[in-house]
Design an enzyme around this catalytic site. Structure first.
Site, short mmCIF file in Angstrom:
data_model
loop_
_atom_site.label_atom_id
_atom_site.label_comp_id
_atom_site.label_asym_id
_atom_site.label_seq_id
_atom_site.Cartn_x
_atom_site.Cartn_y
_atom_site.Cartn_z
CB CYS A 164 6.07 -0.54 6.73
SG CYS A 164 5.27 -0.55 5.11
N GLY B 61 -1.66 -13.34 6.19
CA GLY B 61 -2.68 -14.38 6.07
C GLY B 61 -2.23 -15.70 6.68
CB ILE C 260 -0.93 0.02 1.25
CG1 ILE C 260 -1.70 -1.30 1.39
CG2 ILE C 260 -1.87 1.22 1.21
CD1 ILE C 260 -2.66 -1.64 0.30
N GLY D 142 -5.78 -9.14 11.29
CA GLY D 142 -5.78 -8.22 10.15
C GLY D 142 -6.46 -8.81 8.95
CE LYS E 45 2.34 -4.76 12.58
NZ LYS E 45 1.09 -4.24 11.97
#
Lengths: 273, 312
Positions: free
Chosen positions: B129, B216, B70, B264, B164
């Site tokens: 990220c 996932g 993103i 998420g 994180k």
């Protein structure tokens, strides 16, 4: 507010080797649906494929008493999710979340409505056409495909009182050439004082051409865009489209800011990829 | 039944946290999810300034997972506190603000802005990220960088500070230890795994950014292992993240050592997952006679496994 329905497949009508219309029992979604809205569908349980797929609501199905009973989806087999949907049989169940997104706003008379569809981009126009007809708005569908065998459900529109203007790239049915050229030809014949509102949905190059025609004739045009979508609710920022914001391109989410956008706002040169 | 958990001085009603980057600013979900029913909501990563992020395609599905790039599109921290925080407060959400900086000073500046506003429960430091060139993961891939960012933010805020962590390092546990030494209140792990997918017909990467982060169910066993490893070397509360889609998955992370978890990708598939997870946790507690869910944390029993290995 969208609802998630474990929807039974009422029927799956194969129109060709690639296209089908899947009817789903989903009264709660049908009752809320507005033209141009979509649902997020998970055609199989399990994690592969993992995500839901966005589909325009093609029809709002009603029971004998006229109450909303379900929706149908116009599906074109292009990938894993759409193949699974194509293969579903009556009685199967799919998770169906919706209705979602910003709908089309139907115009009122004396404005006329011209809906421009390419391929599976036909999907949002039956509900829009019915809403326009209900308002007494003079409505025409311009519908283009490559060949005559790829034009579907034309009678369904005619029955709804919508004038249909067909084009094929090979000239096998209707006018020969691109559907947007046919729209331009009709605009040439229309006095500029007569209001016409354009609505377009189809492949990106077709919508870009429709937007360009609309702009050059000074006609308002709404487009229904579809990007690869993660959640359909504004959470993931996957489905963005570039729009002009104070002369600066800016990404907006097609799931909640769209899928319907004013065509003049889209930064088309940035959208094509 | 007590589902509450504690992250330092912070008490959460339950261990379920909406993962940053997967839940917008929380307000997008306010009409379909009771935000106050979640343990916390970690909002989308914020820089000081607005950012446009990467052009689409931004996601692609892979077996039991998805890649995203993103690029941290966002409204910047000042617009966040002005436009989003008031509604989150009104909805009684426990808000974790995920922040990202190009420089250590930027992390400090954002933390200062947030510390001036009511309604922020904790600051999650995005040093992981994989999709942006500057800042972020640059710090998260260096032990000194991790220590420096955590220390800098620790100095300017009394809010709980939760770095994180990225899994894209050789030894995540050493980063958890660096965060602990620098004064972090907890660590959350893991962010996504750097990955890519290619369309063989066009020979083009499927993401505009070429590479992206894998999330996932595909990553869950690796994430569980990383939580387990970190539990061995730090005393800090750990927030487990990675492919959680069921109550059993939540429990797996907790047993491995997590105090709380973030969900998420699974909430993309099922935005109503939260009540199902809570119901599943209660069912498990009833079945196993557990009064306090927090008691499950770190209860993994490896003894028989080790014995079996020694005796074989």
């Amino acid at each position: 507010m969208p609802v998630d329905v474990d929807a039974a497949v009422i029927s799956n009508t194969r129109l060709s080797e690639d296209y089908c219309v899947v009817a789903l029992s989903a009264p709660a979604i049908a009752a809320l649906a507005r033209p141009g809205q979509f649902v997020m569908v998970k055609p199989a349980r399990g994690t592969d494929p993992l995500l839901r797929r966005p589909f325009s609501i093609f029809e709002v199905l009603r029971d004998k008493a006229g109450a909303p009973a379900g929706i149908s989806l116009l599906n074109k087999r292009v990938g894993t999710g759409t193949r699974l949907l194509y293969d579903l049989e009556a009685g199967a169940r799919v998770a169906c979340l919706g209705p979602l997104g910003r709908p089309f706003e139907p115009v009122d008379p004396p404005a006329r409505a011209w809906m421009i569809a390419g391929g599976v981009g036909l999907a949002p126009f039956l509900t829009l056409g019915e809403a326009l007809s209900a308002r007494g708005t003079d409505t025409t569908l311009f519908y283009g495909a490559r060949t005559a065998s790829e034009l579907y459900c034309v009678d369904r529109f005619e029955r709804a009182g919508i004038r249909v203007f067909l084009t094929t790239e090979d000239g096998g049915r209707g006018g020969k050439g691109f559907v947007t050229a046919a729209v331009q030809g009709q605009l040439d014949l229309t006095p500029s004082g007569e209001p016409v509102h354009l609505y377009a949905c189809g492949p990106t190059p077709m919508m870009r051409a429709a937007a360009a025609v609309a702009a050059s004739y000074g006609r308002p045009c709404d487009v229904s865009l579809e990007q690869v979508m993660g959640c359909g609710l504004g959470g993931c920022y996957s489905c963005v489209v570039p729009v002009w914001d104070d002369a600066k391109p800016h990404f907006e989410r097609s799931c909640i800011d769209g899928p319907v956008f004013d065509a003049s706002r889209i930064a088309w040169e940035a959208l094509a990829h | 039944m007590d589902l509450s958990v504690s992250i330092g001085s912070l008490r959460l009603a339950n261990p379920l946290i909406a993962a940053s980057g997967c839940f917008g600013y929380g307000v997008e979900y306010a009409d379909i999810v009771d935000l106050s029913s979640l343990g916390a909501v970690a909002v989308k990563g914020l820089f000081l300034a607005e950012r446009e992020g990467h052009p689409p395609p931004r996601i692609v599905e892979t077996p039991s997972g998805m890649l995203n790039a993103i690029g941290l599109q966002g409204i910047g921290v000042r617009r966040f506190v002005a436009e989003k925080l008031p509604e989150l407060r009104e909805r009684r959400a426990v808000v974790f603000v995920n922040i990202c900086g190009s420089t250590i000073d930027e992390y400090g500046e954002i933390a200062r802005v947030l510390s001036d506003h009511e309604g922020v429960a904790a600051i999650e430091l995005n040093i992981s990220c994989p999709n942006i060139k500057e800042g972020g993961i640059t710090f998260g891939c260096s032990l000194t960088g991790t220590h420096a960012v955590v220390s800098a933010v620790r100095k300017v805020t009394r809010l709980p500070v939760i770095p994180k962590l990225t899994p894209n390092v050789t030894d995540v546990a050493s980063f958890a230890r660096a965060a602990e030494e620098a004064g972090a209140d907890a660590v959350s792990l893991v962010n996504t795994f750097l990955a890519m997918a290619i369309d063989v017909h066009t020979r083009r990467p499927r993401l505009s950014n070429i590479v992206g982060g894998l999330s996932g169910p595909a990553i869950r066993p690796i994430a569980v292992r990383m939580v387990y490893e970190c539990r061995q070397v730090v005393r800090l509360p750990i927030i487990g993240i990675g492919g959680i889609a069921s109550a059993e998955d939540v429990l797996e992370f907790m047993i491995a050592g997590a105090t709380a978890v973030q969900v998420g990708t699974a909430s993309f598939v099922d935005p109503f997952i939260w009540t199902k997870l809570l119901d599943g946790l209660r069912t498990y507690m009833a079945r196993h006679g557990i009064d306090r869910l927090a008691d499950v944390t770190g209860t993994i029993d490896t003894s028989k496994r080790e014995q079996a290995w020694i005796s074989s």
